[in-house]
Design a protein around this motif. Structure first.
Motif, mmCIF file in Angstrom:
data_model
loop_
_atom_site.group_PDB
_atom_site.id
_atom_site.type_symbol
_atom_site.label_atom_id
_atom_site.label_comp_id
_atom_site.label_asym_id
_atom_site.label_seq_id
_atom_site.Cartn_x
_atom_site.Cartn_y
_atom_site.Cartn_z
ATOM 1 N N LEU A 1 -0.493 2.795 -2.430
ATOM 2 C CA LEU A 1 -1.101 4.099 -2.711
ATOM 3 C C LEU A 1 -0.226 5.239 -2.187
ATOM 4 O O LEU A 1 -0.052 6.257 -2.869
ATOM 5 C CB LEU A 1 -2.494 4.163 -2.070
ATOM 6 C CG LEU A 1 -3.549 3.231 -2.676
ATOM 7 C CD1 LEU A 1 -4.818 3.237 -1.834
ATOM 8 C CD2 LEU A 1 -3.866 3.663 -4.105
ATOM 9 N N VAL B 1 -6.202 -1.539 -8.426
ATOM 10 C CA VAL B 1 -5.364 -0.670 -7.585
ATOM 11 C C VAL B 1 -3.890 -1.080 -7.700
ATOM 12 O O VAL B 1 -3.001 -0.229 -7.833
ATOM 13 C CB VAL B 1 -5.827 -0.744 -6.110
ATOM 14 C CG1 VAL B 1 -4.888 0.063 -5.208
ATOM 15 C CG2 VAL B 1 -7.256 -0.236 -5.981
ATOM 16 N N THR B 2 -3.658 -2.375 -7.683
ATOM 17 C CA THR B 2 -2.297 -2.872 -7.841
ATOM 18 C C THR B 2 -1.736 -2.468 -9.195
ATOM 19 O O THR B 2 -0.578 -2.053 -9.305
ATOM 20 C CB THR B 2 -2.279 -4.407 -7.692
ATOM 21 O OG1 THR B 2 -2.808 -4.761 -6.414
ATOM 22 C CG2 THR B 2 -0.879 -4.954 -7.814
ATOM 23 N N LYS C 1 -9.027 -11.723 -6.828
ATOM 24 C CA LYS C 1 -9.566 -10.404 -6.504
ATOM 25 C C LYS C 1 -8.454 -9.521 -5.944
ATOM 26 O O LYS C 1 -7.354 -10.002 -5.644
ATOM 27 C CB LYS C 1 -10.714 -10.515 -5.511
ATOM 28 C CG LYS C 1 -10.348 -11.207 -4.209
ATOM 29 C CD LYS C 1 -11.572 -11.357 -3.309
ATOM 30 C CE LYS C 1 -11.190 -12.061 -2.002
ATOM 31 N NZ LYS C 1 -12.365 -12.251 -1.118
ATOM 32 N N GLU C 2 -8.769 -8.241 -5.820
ATOM 33 C CA GLU C 2 -7.785 -7.275 -5.306
ATOM 34 C C GLU C 2 -7.346 -7.646 -3.895
ATOM 35 O O GLU C 2 -8.109 -8.266 -3.137
ATOM 36 C CB GLU C 2 -8.419 -5.878 -5.317
ATOM 37 C CG GLU C 2 -7.478 -4.743 -4.938
ATOM 38 C CD GLU C 2 -6.265 -4.642 -5.844
ATOM 39 O OE1 GLU C 2 -5.263 -5.310 -5.509
ATOM 40 O OE2 GLU C 2 -6.319 -3.925 -6.849
ATOM 41 N N GLN D 1 -3.128 -2.394 0.196
ATOM 42 C CA GLN D 1 -3.158 -1.339 -0.821
ATOM 43 C C GLN D 1 -2.573 -0.028 -0.293
ATOM 44 O O GLN D 1 -2.088 0.796 -1.076
ATOM 45 C CB GLN D 1 -4.600 -1.098 -1.277
ATOM 46 C CG GLN D 1 -5.279 -2.302 -1.916
ATOM 47 C CD GLN D 1 -6.742 -2.030 -2.234
ATOM 48 O OE1 GLN D 1 -7.129 -0.900 -2.486
ATOM 49 N NE2 GLN D 1 -7.561 -3.073 -2.206
ATOM 50 N N ILE D 2 -2.621 0.164 1.025
ATOM 51 C CA ILE D 2 -2.175 1.441 1.614
ATOM 52 C C ILE D 2 -0.747 1.791 1.219
ATOM 53 O O ILE D 2 -0.497 2.909 0.722
ATOM 54 C CB ILE D 2 -2.340 1.408 3.150
ATOM 55 C CG1 ILE D 2 -3.822 1.414 3.513
ATOM 56 C CG2 ILE D 2 -1.624 2.603 3.791
ATOM 57 C CD1 ILE D 2 -4.088 1.260 5.009
ATOM 58 N N TYR E 1 -0.035 -10.286 6.358
ATOM 59 C CA TYR E 1 -0.692 -11.145 5.375
ATOM 60 C C TYR E 1 0.221 -12.260 4.860
ATOM 61 O O TYR E 1 -0.236 -13.236 4.295
ATOM 62 C CB TYR E 1 -1.205 -10.295 4.204
ATOM 63 C CG TYR E 1 -2.267 -9.324 4.643
ATOM 64 C CD1 TYR E 1 -3.594 -9.709 4.720
ATOM 65 C CD2 TYR E 1 -1.925 -8.029 5.026
ATOM 66 C CE1 TYR E 1 -4.573 -8.827 5.142
ATOM 67 C CE2 TYR E 1 -2.895 -7.137 5.451
ATOM 68 C CZ TYR E 1 -4.215 -7.538 5.518
ATOM 69 O OH TYR E 1 -5.177 -6.666 5.959
ATOM 70 N N PRO F 1 -6.307 -7.131 0.106
ATOM 71 C CA PRO F 1 -7.006 -6.352 1.147
ATOM 72 C C PRO F 1 -6.551 -4.890 1.185
ATOM 73 O O PRO F 1 -5.426 -4.577 0.793
ATOM 74 C CB PRO F 1 -6.603 -7.084 2.441
ATOM 75 C CG PRO F 1 -6.266 -8.464 2.010
ATOM 76 C CD PRO F 1 -5.678 -8.342 0.651
ATOM 77 N N PHE F 2 -7.425 -4.024 1.678
ATOM 78 C CA PHE F 2 -7.152 -2.578 1.671
ATOM 79 C C PHE F 2 -5.861 -2.236 2.405
ATOM 80 O O PHE F 2 -5.130 -1.327 2.005
ATOM 81 C CB PHE F 2 -8.324 -1.826 2.313
ATOM 82 C CG PHE F 2 -8.093 -0.340 2.385
ATOM 83 C CD1 PHE F 2 -8.085 0.429 1.226
ATOM 84 C CD2 PHE F 2 -7.861 0.278 3.611
ATOM 85 C CE1 PHE F 2 -7.859 1.807 1.290
ATOM 86 C CE2 PHE F 2 -7.632 1.651 3.677
ATOM 87 C CZ PHE F 2 -7.632 2.413 2.516
ATOM 88 N N MET F 3 -5.577 -2.951 3.466
ATOM 89 C CA MET F 3 -4.365 -2.663 4.227
ATOM 90 C C MET F 3 -3.107 -2.889 3.378
ATOM 91 O O MET F 3 -2.113 -2.183 3.544
ATOM 92 C CB MET F 3 -4.313 -3.540 5.484
ATOM 93 C CG MET F 3 -3.261 -3.108 6.473
ATOM 94 S SD MET F 3 -3.477 -3.947 8.044
ATOM 95 C CE MET F 3 -1.894 -3.564 8.803
#
Length: 613
Positions: free
Chosen positions: A452, A367-368, A441-442, A448-449, A92, A444-446
């Motif tokens: 998390l 999430v962040t 916005k948040e 976030q991995i 990214y 991307p999910f990748m």
């Protein structure tokens, strides 16, 4: 796969990464994930392998060799895991890189090179791979925002590298070997040489770990490195300094060698001096972190402080404090990398890490925010995170030895950490949202991995610290240190027993009670952001409601005139720069008059003293 084959394969993967990135930037960045995962998977196979020797290269009477060890595996797995998780950010950020192909290649190259440091059987192998890591990271840092950061990093690293090289060559001239185990045995009968080796080699570790007075490179390098490399610098590469501290303190049995030396409060003076430097680092790092306006520089100074905890724990060489110091290596790797990733995620969406330009991100990036919250709870040493376990063990170790002054510094650092970790929480994630960030916005999910996973690991080893302490006890046994006593979730120290499950249960009950109070009582009425007033005056500018600049100004005034080692280094740099300008003006000037002057001098010397030269 054999360890030497894994290392060579990893280096070849870094070259392949370069060409894949040249073909396609995204493809090369995804390949960094694959490469680090490849190393991580095969590295797990060496968890319980001790003493196996792997030959890398031989020439004449010299050879480069690796040897498997539990402490080498512990450092390696933390390093590779950090690189692997952070690499999820690479695809990214690749479009924003100055030279993506070089970045991706050096990214893989540096992590593979660390294996050569942690598994080195001899000092020659260790030094070569040490330099490979230093040089690869040296070229990555300027790919961020500042070339000056790279210069500062190089200058401090050079001090450490030269001191280590001098010590290695001196020891070789005495003992005719580079083998670490053989040198250790020889040093037992040469305590004076051991003192020299201890202090000269550990300079390299102090410089890399960011210990006072070598800490100045961290805020500059971490603050200006690419957002995807700052987590690796703080979470991973500085831990190479901790490995050097372990090498000269425990792998070379200095507790045995220094046993008849002068002791200060029961600790050999050599170890005590290093612990004092660790204590100063905690205080300096904490105070400097509190006054930072940029989030990345703030986290960098927190790394200075936490490096002090690690150094003190390792230098204690006891049953409890040493285990705490080793565990804190992992805890800080996960927490600091997670903090840098969350700030990197915010920068990915907003384009800034300046806290005064942010605010209100909690609703846009939940999430962040959650990942940052868990990371700072661990950094502050609050249960049920793993940071509590390691800090508590270090406190216990210091208390059992009666080292109250150093214990005070560690306690001061813990209290101060509440202040500096709260600042980004309040100014980046809480507070008023700027209208220019309404569309944020948040990530991307990748992306976030990794945040998390790091959060889950931080909580897991906080609830079950004995899972890691059990392995650390094996390291202690292999280094002739009394292993820490663990039994299920119970951990024993000089002051009694501590059950991590009971502490976790207490906190869970507390959260449940707080939740019941929150959900059963009257809710606050939501109002529009601008539907309020301050000091009887309406404010029509949303940014004016966001209080971020000079956040701790009253506290900072208490030490605003503090002595600064940075100013001392700047003064040296200024004199060196002036001397360089003088030399250039006298000997390398394009001015014709300067050339005529030197020709006249040479002719004069030849005329009067030519027959004597």
């Amino acid at each position: 796969m054999a360890l030497n084959s894994l290392l060579i394969t990893g280096l070849l993967l870094s070259v392949l990464t370069f060409f894949l990135t040249k073909i396609n930037k995204k493809l090369g960045s995804y390949f960094t994930i694959f490469s680090t995962l490849f190393v991580l998977v095969f590295l797990f196979g060496y968890m319980n392998d001790v003493g196996t020797v792997f030959n890398l290269w031989s020439f004449g009477g010299f050879s480069l060799q690796l040897v498997s060890s539990n402490y080498g595996w512990f450092f390696s797995i933390i390093m590779v895991l950090t690189y692997f998780l952070v690499s999820f950010f690479n695809p990214y950020w690749v479009e924003k890189m100055v030279n993506p192909a070089s970045y991706n290649m050096l990214y893989v190259f540096s992590v593979v090179s660390t294996l050569g440091v942690f598994f080195a059987k001899d000092f020659l192998t260790l030094f070569i791979f040490w330099e490979m890591v230093v040089w690869s990271s040296l070229f990555i840092i300027p790919l961020g925002k500042s070339r000056k950061a790279s210069v500062v990093y190089y200058a401090i690293s050079t001090i450490g590298s030269f001191s280590m090289f001098f010590a290695i060559m001196y020891l070789y001239s005495l003992f005719q070997t580079f083998d670490i185990k053989s040198i250790s045995q020889n040093l037992i009968s040469s305590p004076n040489t051991a003192v020299m080796a201890y202090f000269v080699i550990i300079i390299a570790g102090l410089a890399k770990l960011g210990i006072f007075p070598f800490h100045t490179w961290l805020p500059i390098a971490h603050g200006n490195a690419p957002h995807t490399f700052s987590p690796v610098l703080s979470g991973g590469l500085v831990k190479m300094g901790a490995f050097i501290a372990l090498l000269v303190s425990a792998i070379i049995p200095t507790s045995q060698i220094f046993s008849n030396h002068i002791h200060i409060i029961g600790v050999p003076y050599e170890n005590y001096i290093i612990m004092v430097l660790g204590a100063i680092s905690i205080i300096v790092g904490t105070l400097m972190a509190i006054k930072q306006e940029d989030a990345k520089r703030l986290i960098a100074y927190s790394t200075v402080a936490n490096g002090g905890y690690i150094l003190i724990g390792i230098s204690l060489l006891d049953q409890v404090g040493f285990a705490g110091g080793m565990m804190h290596i992992f805890n800080h790797a996960m927490a600091s990398a997670a903090m840098f990733l969350t700030i990197g995620a915010v920068a990915y969406r907003t384009g800034t890490t300046n806290m005064s330009e942010l605010g209100g991100m909690i609703k846009k990036m939940p999430v962040t925010f959650a990942a940052y919250l868990i990371a700072i709870i661990s950094i502050a040493g609050i249960p049920p995170t793993s940071g509590f376990a390691s800090k508590w063990l270090i406190f216990q170790g210091l208390a059992s030895e009666g080292l109250m002054f150093i214990a005070f510094a560690t306690f001061f650092g813990s209290i101060g950490s509440f202040m500096y970790v709260f600042r980004p929480l309040a100014t980046v994630f809480l507070g008023q949202l700027s209208p220019k960030h309404n569309d944020v916005k948040e990530v991307p999910f990748m992306m976030q991995i990794p945040m998390l996973v790091m959060s889950l690991l931080t909580i897991y080893f906080g609830v079950f610290p004995s899972q890691m302490l059990g392995f650390i006890s094996k390291i202690q046994a292999s280094l002739n240190i009394v292993p820490i006593s663990v039994e299920g979730s119970k951990i024993y120290s000089f002051s009694g027993m501590w059950d991590s499950l009971v502490i976790t249960a207490v906190f869970v009950i507390g959260f449940i009670i707080a939740a019941l109070i929150f959900y059963t009582h009257k809710k606050a009425q939501p109002v529009d952001q601008m539907n309020t007033y301050t000091a009887g005056e309406f404010i029509y500018d949303p940014e004016s409601y966001h209080y971020a600049k000079n956040y701790y100004a009253p506290f900072e005034r208490l030490y605003k005139n503090h002595p600064s080692v940075e100013k001392f280094y700047d003064a040296i740099a200024l004199r060196v720069n002036e001397f360089g300008r003088l030399v250039r003006s006298w000997f390398f000037s394009s001015n014709a008059s300067v050339g005529v002057f030197w020709i006249s001098v040479i002719i004069t010397i030849a005329f009067f003293w030519g027959d004597k030269i």
